[in-house]
Design an enzyme around this catalytic site. Structure first.
Site, PDB file in Angstrom:
ATOM      1  N   LYS A  49       0.846  -1.208   0.000  1.00 32.53           N
ATOM      2  CA  LYS A  49       0.000   0.000   0.000  1.00 32.53           C
ATOM      3  C   LYS A  49       0.877   1.252   0.000  1.00 32.53           C
ATOM      4  O   LYS A  49       0.618   2.209  -0.731  1.00 32.53           O
ATOM      5  CB  LYS A  49      -0.951  -0.021   1.209  1.00 32.53           C
ATOM      6  CG  LYS A  49      -2.063  -1.059   1.047  1.00 32.53           C
ATOM      7  CD  LYS A  49      -2.840  -1.328   2.325  1.00 32.53           C
ATOM      8  CE  LYS A  49      -3.796  -2.503   2.133  1.00 32.53           C
ATOM      9  NZ  LYS A  49      -4.496  -2.922   3.351  1.00 32.53           N
TER      10      LYS A  49
ATOM     11  N   GLN B  27      -4.540  -1.809   9.685  1.00 34.13           N
ATOM     12  CA  GLN B  27      -4.422  -3.117   9.040  1.00 34.13           C
ATOM     13  C   GLN B  27      -4.972  -4.223   9.945  1.00 34.13           C
ATOM     14  O   GLN B  27      -4.596  -4.321  11.115  1.00 34.13           O
ATOM     15  CB  GLN B  27      -2.948  -3.383   8.674  1.00 34.13           C
ATOM     16  CG  GLN B  27      -2.713  -4.667   7.904  1.00 34.13           C
ATOM     17  CD  GLN B  27      -3.330  -4.640   6.500  1.00 34.13           C
ATOM     18  OE1 GLN B  27      -3.232  -3.653   5.779  1.00 34.13           O
ATOM     19  NE2 GLN B  27      -3.978  -5.733   6.119  1.00 34.13           N
TER      20      GLN B  27
ATOM     21  N   ASP C 183     -11.035   2.666   4.238  1.00 31.10           N
ATOM     22  CA  ASP C 183     -11.292   1.223   4.130  1.00 31.10           C
ATOM     23  C   ASP C 183     -12.801   0.952   4.069  1.00 31.10           C
ATOM     24  O   ASP C 183     -13.227  -0.164   3.775  1.00 31.10           O
ATOM     25  CB  ASP C 183     -10.706   0.482   5.344  1.00 31.10           C
ATOM     26  CG  ASP C 183      -9.455  -0.312   4.977  1.00 31.10           C
ATOM     27  OD1 ASP C 183      -9.240  -0.573   3.772  1.00 31.10           O
ATOM     28  OD2 ASP C 183      -8.709  -0.681   5.900  1.00 31.10           O
TER      29      ASP C 183
END
Ligand code: NAD
Length: 292
Positions: A52, A96, A119
């Site tokens: 990412k 994450q 997200d």
């Protein structure tokens, strides 16, 4: 049979984002800035987060990686999140997953400012998604919708079977594909671990989204000719012949299923790269919203 090439499509999307960033910079506007919090040193999570950050560099975003030890307390993590929430230079950030067992994942996701939740996991974004309102879509389902749309896979009126009902893939996929929207308008069935006679259900499907995390679960006998297959699964399967000691396996037995499929995503190189591209897209959208 057409391969739904996530590597190529994600690279096209990243080029489009890089162009948009160039334009923003030339107009003296803000450079998008994505932050990622990683807790612990899980191998797969580290690989994803590094990919990412690398993708941010590629498109010209600023990025910040906050790397915390495995024994970080929930309180410390929540403090870091509050800092990112109030930092006006950060347009979006992700935590994450999975988090270490001693941290309440739900509490952490709820702490993220929904306007920075690139997200798309915060209940406000999930709620807005279900009501067809503008929101951050979760990156993996967003990537699948984009792939179906760019390859012009006919979804309107199609019989879609989503295998898996997780909050990050199966559930949102089932909602998006049943909505009145591009790559939507489908008749959706959600299958899960308690589903009976799954084969009978998948054999009738025009499109199958496999997101259960069991390597090579979906086999040729379970699908009909001309089916479209989206393989979300990524499992590290031990393989001594590989330099890393493992290979990546999808949820679909590619070799046999691809012979019957009209469209199919490979693993790797299908849904995975799309997920990162759509995270960047969400960050760009967040930045554009912040700057207005
Ligand atoms: P999860 O473990 O949260 O959920 C799995 C789902 O599969 C559950 O809803 C369960 O009911 C269902 N299931 C389990 N066994 C089943 C069976 N025998 N028959 C039918 N359904 C069954 O999974 P997840 O987080 O959605 O991830 C699924 C897979 O997708 C994993 O391999 C994960 O690594 C991968 N993944 C990939 C990406 C990507 O970017 N490509 C993103 C997220 C997840």
């Amino acid at each position: 049979m057409t391969i739904l090439d996530g590597k190529k499509t994600s690279s096209d999307i990243k080029d489009e984002i890089a162009e948009a960033v160039k334009k923003l910079k030339s107009e003296g506007k803000k450079t998008p800035h994505l932050a990622a919090i990683l807790v612990g040193s899980d191998g797969a999570s580290m690989t994803y987060v590094n990919a990412k950050v690398k993708a941010c560099d590629f498109v010209g975003f600023n990025s910040t990686l906050i790397d915390l030890p495995e024994n970080t307390s929930e309180e410390t993590l929540l403090e870091k999140i509050q800092k990112l929430n109030s930092d006006s230079d950060i347009d979006g950030f992700i935590v994450q997953l999975p988090l270490p067992k001693h941290i309440d994942e739900q509490k952490v996701l709820m702490a993220v400012n929904p306007d920075k939740d690139v997200d798309g996991f915060h209940p406000i974004n999930v709620g807005r998604m279900t009501l067809d309102l503008p929101c951050f879509l979760p990156a993996t389902p967003f990537g699948i919708m984009e792939l179906l749309e760019r390859y012009k896979v006919e979804t309107s009126g199609a019989n879609v079977v989503v295998i898996g009902r997780s909050h990050i893939v199966g559930r949102p996929m089932s909602i998006l594909m049943s909505q009145k929207r591009n790559a939507g308008n489908a008749t959706v069935t959600v299958a899960h671990s308690r589903t009976k006679n799954l084969s009978e259900i998948t054999q009738k499907a025009d499109i199958i989204i496999a997101a259960l995390g069991i390597p090579e679960f979906l086999t040729a006998e379970m699908v009909k000719e001309g089916v479209t297959i989206i393989d979300v699964g990524i499992t590290r399967v031990p393989d001594a012949t590989k330099p890393r000691g493992y290979r990546l396996a999808g949820d679909v037995h590619f070799e046999s299923v691809s012979k019957k499929a009209a469209f199919i995503t490979p693993v790797p190189g299908g849904v995975g790269p799309m997920t990162i591209a759509m995270l960047l897209k969400n960050t760009l959208l967040a930045c554009q919203k912040n700057d207005n």
